[in-house]
Design an enzyme around this catalytic site. Sequence first.
Site, PDB file in Angstrom:
ATOM      1  N   THR A 125       3.956   1.693  -1.163  1.00 40.60           N
ATOM      2  CA  THR A 125       4.600   1.926  -2.461  1.00 40.60           C
ATOM      3  C   THR A 125       3.585   2.424  -3.485  1.00 40.60           C
ATOM      4  O   THR A 125       3.903   3.282  -4.310  1.00 40.60           O
ATOM      5  CB  THR A 125       5.290   0.649  -2.988  1.00 40.60           C
ATOM      6  OG1 THR A 125       4.332  -0.399  -3.110  1.00 40.60           O
ATOM      7  CG2 THR A 125       6.396   0.201  -2.069  1.00 40.60           C
ATOM      8  N   ALA A 182      -2.256  -0.351  14.221  1.00 48.43           N
ATOM      9  CA  ALA A 182      -3.396  -0.617  13.342  1.00 48.43           C
ATOM     10  C   ALA A 182      -4.318  -1.708  13.860  1.00 48.43           C
ATOM     11  O   ALA A 182      -5.397  -1.901  13.311  1.00 48.43           O
ATOM     12  CB  ALA A 182      -2.901  -0.978  11.946  1.00 48.43           C
ATOM     13  N   TRP A 208       7.255   0.106  -8.546  1.00 41.85           N
ATOM     14  CA  TRP A 208       8.434  -0.379  -7.824  1.00 41.85           C
ATOM     15  C   TRP A 208       9.662  -0.374  -8.735  1.00 41.85           C
ATOM     16  O   TRP A 208      10.751  -0.009  -8.315  1.00 41.85           O
ATOM     17  CB  TRP A 208       8.176  -1.791  -7.288  1.00 41.85           C
ATOM     18  CG  TRP A 208       9.297  -2.335  -6.454  1.00 41.85           C
ATOM     19  CD1 TRP A 208       9.565  -2.056  -5.137  1.00 41.85           C
ATOM     20  CD2 TRP A 208      10.306  -3.257  -6.886  1.00 41.85           C
ATOM     21  NE1 TRP A 208      10.681  -2.750  -4.724  1.00 41.85           N
ATOM     22  CE2 TRP A 208      11.155  -3.491  -5.769  1.00 41.85           C
ATOM     23  CE3 TRP A 208      10.573  -3.911  -8.091  1.00 41.85           C
ATOM     24  CZ2 TRP A 208      12.248  -4.349  -5.835  1.00 41.85           C
ATOM     25  CZ3 TRP A 208      11.663  -4.760  -8.160  1.00 41.85           C
ATOM     26  CH2 TRP A 208      12.496  -4.973  -7.041  1.00 41.85           C
ATOM     27  N   PHE A 210       4.204  -7.963  -9.689  1.00 47.97           N
ATOM     28  CA  PHE A 210       5.503  -8.557  -9.371  1.00 47.97           C
ATOM     29  C   PHE A 210       6.088  -9.195 -10.632  1.00 47.97           C
ATOM     30  O   PHE A 210       5.369  -9.484 -11.599  1.00 47.97           O
ATOM     31  CB  PHE A 210       5.340  -9.607  -8.270  1.00 47.97           C
ATOM     32  CG  PHE A 210       5.102  -9.023  -6.902  1.00 47.97           C
ATOM     33  CD1 PHE A 210       6.032  -9.186  -5.887  1.00 47.97           C
ATOM     34  CD2 PHE A 210       3.944  -8.302  -6.625  1.00 47.97           C
ATOM     35  CE1 PHE A 210       5.816  -8.656  -4.619  1.00 47.97           C
ATOM     36  CE2 PHE A 210       3.718  -7.764  -5.370  1.00 47.97           C
ATOM     37  CZ  PHE A 210       4.661  -7.944  -4.359  1.00 47.97           C
ATOM     38  N   PHE A 242      -3.365  -2.071   7.113  1.00 45.70           N
ATOM     39  CA  PHE A 242      -3.909  -3.422   6.928  1.00 45.70           C
ATOM     40  C   PHE A 242      -4.963  -3.474   5.813  1.00 45.70           C
ATOM     41  O   PHE A 242      -4.993  -2.628   4.916  1.00 45.70           O
ATOM     42  CB  PHE A 242      -4.461  -3.975   8.236  1.00 45.70           C
ATOM     43  CG  PHE A 242      -3.410  -4.267   9.258  1.00 45.70           C
ATOM     44  CD1 PHE A 242      -2.129  -4.645   8.884  1.00 45.70           C
ATOM     45  CD2 PHE A 242      -3.677  -4.168  10.613  1.00 45.70           C
ATOM     46  CE1 PHE A 242      -1.155  -4.930   9.825  1.00 45.70           C
ATOM     47  CE2 PHE A 242      -2.700  -4.449  11.561  1.00 45.70           C
ATOM     48  CZ  PHE A 242      -1.435  -4.828  11.168  1.00 45.70           C
ATOM     49  N   LYS A 301       9.883  -6.630   9.771  1.00 46.12           N
ATOM     50  CA  LYS A 301       9.312  -6.049   8.562  1.00 46.12           C
ATOM     51  C   LYS A 301      10.276  -5.116   7.844  1.00 46.12           C
ATOM     52  O   LYS A 301      10.240  -4.967   6.627  1.00 46.12           O
ATOM     53  CB  LYS A 301       8.023  -5.289   8.906  1.00 46.12           C
ATOM     54  CG  LYS A 301       7.293  -4.738   7.681  1.00 46.12           C
ATOM     55  CD  LYS A 301       6.044  -3.972   8.096  1.00 46.12           C
ATOM     56  CE  LYS A 301       5.344  -3.373   6.884  1.00 46.12           C
ATOM     57  NZ  LYS A 301       4.191  -2.542   7.256  1.00 46.12           N
ATOM     58  N   ARG A 343       1.943   7.358   7.507  1.00 47.83           N
ATOM     59  CA  ARG A 343       2.229   7.171   8.931  1.00 47.83           C
ATOM     60  C   ARG A 343       3.730   7.145   9.167  1.00 47.83           C
ATOM     61  O   ARG A 343       4.507   6.748   8.298  1.00 47.83           O
ATOM     62  CB  ARG A 343       1.618   5.857   9.422  1.00 47.83           C
ATOM     63  CG  ARG A 343       0.123   5.850   9.482  1.00 47.83           C
ATOM     64  CD  ARG A 343      -0.406   4.493   9.915  1.00 47.83           C
ATOM     65  NE  ARG A 343      -0.157   3.472   8.913  1.00 47.83           N
ATOM     66  CZ  ARG A 343      -0.311   2.171   9.126  1.00 47.83           C
ATOM     67  NH1 ARG A 343      -0.683   1.735  10.305  1.00 47.83           N
ATOM     68  NH2 ARG A 343      -0.080   1.307   8.161  1.00 47.83           N
ATOM     69  N   LYS A 362       0.832  -1.214   0.000  1.00 50.92           N
ATOM     70  CA  LYS A 362       0.000   0.000   0.000  1.00 50.92           C
ATOM     71  C   LYS A 362       0.866   1.264   0.000  1.00 50.92           C
ATOM     72  O   LYS A 362       0.547   2.233  -0.674  1.00 50.92           O
ATOM     73  CB  LYS A 362      -0.935   0.003   1.212  1.00 50.92           C
ATOM     74  CG  LYS A 362      -2.027  -1.048   1.170  1.00 50.92           C
ATOM     75  CD  LYS A 362      -3.073  -0.816   2.227  1.00 50.92           C
ATOM     76  CE  LYS A 362      -2.510  -0.706   3.625  1.00 50.92           C
ATOM     77  NZ  LYS A 362      -1.847  -1.937   4.093  1.00 50.92           N
TER      78      LYS A 362
END
Length: 702
Positions: free
Chosen positions: A154, A406, A555, A526, A437, A187, A176, A152
């Site tokens: 990116t 979250a 990306w 991807f 999320f 992460k 955030r 989300k």
Amino acid sequence: PLKVLMLCMFCLHQVMHADALVLLGAESMEIPSTWVRPGAAIIRCESILISNVVQSCSRWLQEQQYRPWHLHTLKLQPLNPVPSDIEISRAQTPKPIDQLAAEIGLLPEELEPYGRSKAKVRLSLLDRLHSQPDGKYILVAGITPTPLGEGKSTVTIGLVQAMSAHLKLNSFACLRQPSQGPTFGVKGGAAGGGYAQVIPMEEFNLHLTGDIHAITAANNLVAAAIDARMLHEATQSDKALFNRLVPSVNGVRKFSPIQISRLQGLGIHKTDPASLTPQEVSAFARLDLDPSKITWHRVVDTNDRFLRKITVGQASTEKGQTRETGFDIAVASEIMAILALSDNLGDMRGRLGRMVVGTSRSGKPVTAEDLGVSGAVAVLMKDAIKPTLMQTLEGTPVFVHAGPFANIAHGNSSVLADKLALKLVGQDGFVVTEAGFGADIGMEKFFNIKCRASGLKPNVVVLVATVRALKMHGGGPNVSAGAPLPREYIDENLSLVARGCRSNLRKQIQIAKLFGVPVVVALNAFRTDTPAEIDLVCQIAKECGASDAVSCQHWSQGGRGCLELAQAVKEAARQPTNFQFLYKTEMPIVEKIRTIAQKVYGADDIQVSPEVQRKIDYYNHQGYGSLPICMAKTHLSLSHMPDKKGAPTGFVLPIRDIRASIGAGFIYPLVGTMSTMPGLPTRPCFYDIDIDPVTEDIIGLF
């Protein structure tokens, strides 16, 4: 004539109360002494001076108006294969932050630089641009993610890079602030990835402008005040306690303003300490907190599982006042949720005072205002309330502000960042903000909690999906962080993709449309995704009610890879919206929970235990029943069962516990076990993080 007479009388009244009277081109005119306040100055000027004054005022007024953008973007030269995030970030030189600020219409006095690449923006901007119409408001949400996340952040960054750098539309990203916990845990950072990043990514992910440290300090000041107060109440008489709370200074005893506030809350309308009766002295001096009902934890911004449950008060100086408590991660503090929902400094100060820290032995809630600490907490937060300005890899503006947990909080960036950005982009601009999320958690809370607090109405929802996650929801094998992906996720498998689209993707689109907002599906592509899989997702998404569905290559390409999404969002924003909340806050607490469970999660019903019902009755008795609901449940499934993928049905949602964040302004039911202090894995990210002592470059951050 009557109107003229009234106007003259009004003018004379103004003159009589002025500190100075300026007479223009009236050198010989005599002014009666009764017209002028004693001590006021009389200044006689020639008419040419007033012309200069008018010109100066006109220039000043012009400067105060909205300023069109003159954004100079940064060029990208994407490499193949795509380097690491930190290599990409370091290869791009960000613009000086004061240059970016000037380009987007900020005044120098509205900026507080923190080094060369980031700055706080003062809230006075809202007063200056109060009459400026807002831009379009875009929310980025997602389908139920795999444990790896679906991108989300990116997508958010790629979308604003496409809009500002390529379509020449004013656009702002609002993100955030990441916690140190995941950055050094499992992460990694949250600055985006590849060629869709906020830069410098090291500064974004490490400390930033110190907001989380301010929250930690403020939160732990409250915790210290709680234990100190219980100790002093346990070891002193009413008289001794009162005399120390209201000491004599130079022979004078008086209440502080926050103590007067407490007296008024008790129904005692007295301001002289000597006038209180013994009963009033006792009521004022004793909070009488029940140690077993303290709800306030200390916090630290590190994943430290061994702080989840601790015992405090074991030193001999604490005189046996031991109790069990624990630590949460800093972003789970109610103060973080308050920061994200506050509308201005006064609103934040009021919310901080309303924070409930525990319950007295007589069953009354005890607040930070009762403790006398809320003013000091507001002082610690005075700079944290200002959003931080940064930029993307292509030199477009970003606000980074707040990062509430979250799961147990609402998981969205701040109201203030969104409001400032909506004024800055102008009527035809776009503000893109992100919800934590899946749409069933972050988006639902964004609409029902954040939009209620802000009064803002979104124009479009961008729903992020990946072929990987859709295959999982279509019946694919488990996906685990750190483990190799099974072959099903690498090889083409149209049947898994189709089942995932017709279950989870369909349901998340339906959830967004419950609120009357058009949906654009962004497929975060991807390398392993095949053209047939991508086409199938876009086709089914439109069949399920999406206004459009497009593939994104941000990306690997930056904003250029998100141009199709930017055009789709621009087109969707032209559509009329019929935004509506899911429930009215006046509904009973249980009915609000049931509405979310049935309409959003797809549950048949909810299960409320007798203990939870007792707490609900208590909240109703205290007047908290009209607060919105902030559900705390797993993000890995639409249900409360993390292993149930797709769009589960035929289940009853169990409400294990229910708690209240009164300062933040919501009730949060707990569905299943929610950890507010993550733990470190066997091999945390910090194994790869180091610094070059010569260049001071950070190594291994991602």
